[in-house]
Design a protein around this motif. Structure first.
Motif, PDB file in Angstrom:
ATOM      1  N   ALA A  40      -2.960  12.142   0.313  1.00 20.54           N
ATOM      2  CA  ALA A  40      -1.998  11.875  -0.757  1.00 20.54           C
ATOM      3  C   ALA A  40      -0.592  11.945  -0.175  1.00 20.54           C
ATOM      4  N   THR A  41       0.315  11.227  -0.773  1.00 17.33           N
ATOM      5  CA  THR A  41       1.715  11.327  -0.365  1.00 17.33           C
ATOM      6  C   THR A  41       2.442  12.275  -1.307  1.00 17.33           C
ATOM      7  N   GLY A  42       3.242  13.139  -0.715  1.00 21.30           N
ATOM      8  CA  GLY A  42       3.920  14.150  -1.524  1.00 21.30           C
ATOM      9  C   GLY A  42       5.404  14.302  -1.179  1.00 21.30           C
ATOM     10  N   ILE A  43       6.245  13.281  -1.222  1.00 17.15           N
ATOM     11  CA  ILE A  43       6.001  12.028  -1.924  1.00 17.15           C
ATOM     12  C   ILE A  43       6.616  10.837  -1.157  1.00 17.15           C
ATOM     13  N   VAL A  44       6.171   9.616  -1.531  1.00 14.00           N
ATOM     14  CA  VAL A  44       6.890   8.410  -1.150  1.00 14.00           C
ATOM     15  C   VAL A  44       8.168   8.351  -1.979  1.00 14.00           C
ATOM     16  N   ASN A  45       9.288   8.151  -1.295  1.00  8.57           N
ATOM     17  CA  ASN A  45      10.598   8.144  -1.961  1.00  8.57           C
ATOM     18  C   ASN A  45      10.918   6.738  -2.466  1.00  8.57           C
ATOM     19  N   ILE A  46      11.208   6.603  -3.745  1.00  5.57           N
ATOM     20  CA  ILE A  46      11.404   5.272  -4.325  1.00  5.57           C
ATOM     21  C   ILE A  46      12.632   4.564  -3.764  1.00  5.57           C
ATOM     22  N   TRP A  47      13.575   5.315  -3.208  1.00  6.71           N
ATOM     23  CA  TRP A  47      14.801   4.694  -2.690  1.00  6.71           C
ATOM     24  C   TRP A  47      14.610   4.135  -1.289  1.00  6.71           C
ATOM     25  N   THR A  48      13.636   4.630  -0.541  1.00  2.00           N
ATOM     26  CA  THR A  48      13.468   4.223   0.858  1.00  2.00           C
ATOM     27  C   THR A  48      12.183   3.445   1.106  1.00  2.00           C
ATOM     28  N   ALA A  49      11.276   3.426   0.154  1.00  2.00           N
ATOM     29  CA  ALA A  49       9.993   2.726   0.303  1.00  2.00           C
ATOM     30  C   ALA A  49       9.841   1.749  -0.861  1.00  2.00           C
ATOM     31  N   PRO A  50      10.166   0.479  -0.674  1.00  2.00           N
ATOM     32  CA  PRO A  50      10.117  -0.499  -1.764  1.00  2.00           C
ATOM     33  C   PRO A  50       8.734  -0.604  -2.392  1.00  2.00           C
ATOM     34  N   ALA A  51       8.710  -0.714  -3.714  1.00  2.00           N
ATOM     35  CA  ALA A  51       7.438  -0.738  -4.438  1.00  2.00           C
ATOM     36  C   ALA A  51       6.502  -1.861  -3.985  1.00  2.00           C
ATOM     37  N   PRO A  52       6.982  -3.095  -3.767  1.00  2.00           N
ATOM     38  CA  PRO A  52       6.044  -4.149  -3.341  1.00  2.00           C
ATOM     39  C   PRO A  52       5.350  -3.820  -2.021  1.00  2.00           C
ATOM     40  N   ALA A  53       6.099  -3.240  -1.063  1.00  2.00           N
ATOM     41  CA  ALA A  53       5.504  -2.884   0.226  1.00  2.00           C
ATOM     42  C   ALA A  53       4.519  -1.738   0.069  1.00  2.00           C
TER      43      ALA A  53
END
Length: 288
Positions: free
Chosen positions: A65-78
């Motif tokens: 699990a990711t704790g967490i993927v950051n929405i500002w640095t990891a684009p949602a489509p990717a």
């Protein structure tokens, strides 16, 4: 409150939290052999999540699990493409944890709640299932969003008292997986010193400080370097049995899963040694 749209993930009662942004296959295999159900990867992993499949390939039941993927640095489509790639290869063994990070360390940080909602909209459009994603959540508003738009919440650096309040807020059918830090030593002075090295960073972050204040800690408690009362509440120490009892307090308060972050372990061997000592008191079954 709107009922959640996802079934609870099953990550076992206890997992391991690492701030390493990735995990090697060898470490994943060793952690699984001790009986832990999941490994959470912090440090804002990159959107490609390239480390996931190699670690899953070396294990049979461990979830990542990711704790967490950051929405500002990891684009949602990717991120969505990475999720679909992993899910196709290893169905049901990867949980996507996402969050907004910290305002003090993110230049783009503006209207974070709206940005998080938009990110979830993008994941929906890419057909990333709600049952395989969770949100980093501390306050009531994001906890409610987690219940409505994901499988549940992954609160970080909290206490069993926060877990109880979160459970009361989101209801019984929402997945709740708090993180808790531990130092395996009976020397309180040593344990608090190690704990403060990590907690110091968060004493400068408004979202964590405000959450502690809501839990009843005082302004003096949350002023650097943090009082013993605060450090002891968020960093368990003592014997393996005493630490296990503290972690079970989260379960008693309503947690489905507790992610354990070991502090003071200098390398993978030391980490595995501590996790091995905790496994028995936690009731974990080692692989033969």
């Amino acid at each position: 409150m709107t009922e959640p749209v996802a079934l609870k993930p099953d990550l076992g009662r206890f997992g391991v939290w690492l701030g390493s942004r990735s995990i090697t296959p060898g470490l994943a295999r060793r952690i699984e052999s001790l009986g832990y159900g999941a490994v959470w990867i912090g440090g804002s992993p990159d959107a490609d999540l390239a480390w996931v499949e190699p670690a899953l390939a070396e294990t049979s039941s461990l979830q990542l699990a990711t704790g967490i993927v950051n929405i500002w640095t990891a684009p949602a489509p990717a991120v969505a493409e990475s999720f679909k790639r992993i899910e196709k290869a290893y169905p049901g063994r990867f949980l996507l944890g996402i969050g907004v990070g910290h305002p003090e360390h993110t230049e783009q940080y503006a209207k974070p709640y709206d940005a998080l909602v938009a990110y979830l909209d993008d994941l929906d459009a890419a057909m990333v299932p709600t049952s395989r994603r969770v949100l980093a959540a501390l306050g009531q508003r994001v906890l409610r969003l987690a219940a409505e738009r994901s499988a549940g919440a992954h609160p970080y650096l909290t206490t069993p008292e926060h877990t109880a309040k979160a459970r009361e807020l989101v209801g019984s059918s929402v997945f709740l997986a708090p993180e808790h830090k531990v130092v395996l030593t009976t020397d309180s002075t040593e344990a608090r010193a190690i704990g403060r090295q990590t907690v110091d960073f968060y004493l400068g972050l408004s979202n964590y400080v405000n959450n502690w204040l809501r839990l009843g800690f005082t302004e003096a408690d949350v002023r650097k370097p943090g009082t013993d009362r605060l450090i002891d509440a968020v960093v368990a120490h003592g014997t393996a049995e005493a630490i296990a009892q503290r972690l079970r307090e989260h379960c008693d308060a309503g947690a489905d899963h507790v992610a354990i972050q070991v502090l003071g372990a200098g390398d993978d061997d030391a980490l595995v040694s501590v996790l091995g000592e905790l496994a028995g008191p936690l009731g974990l079954t080692r692989a033969s």
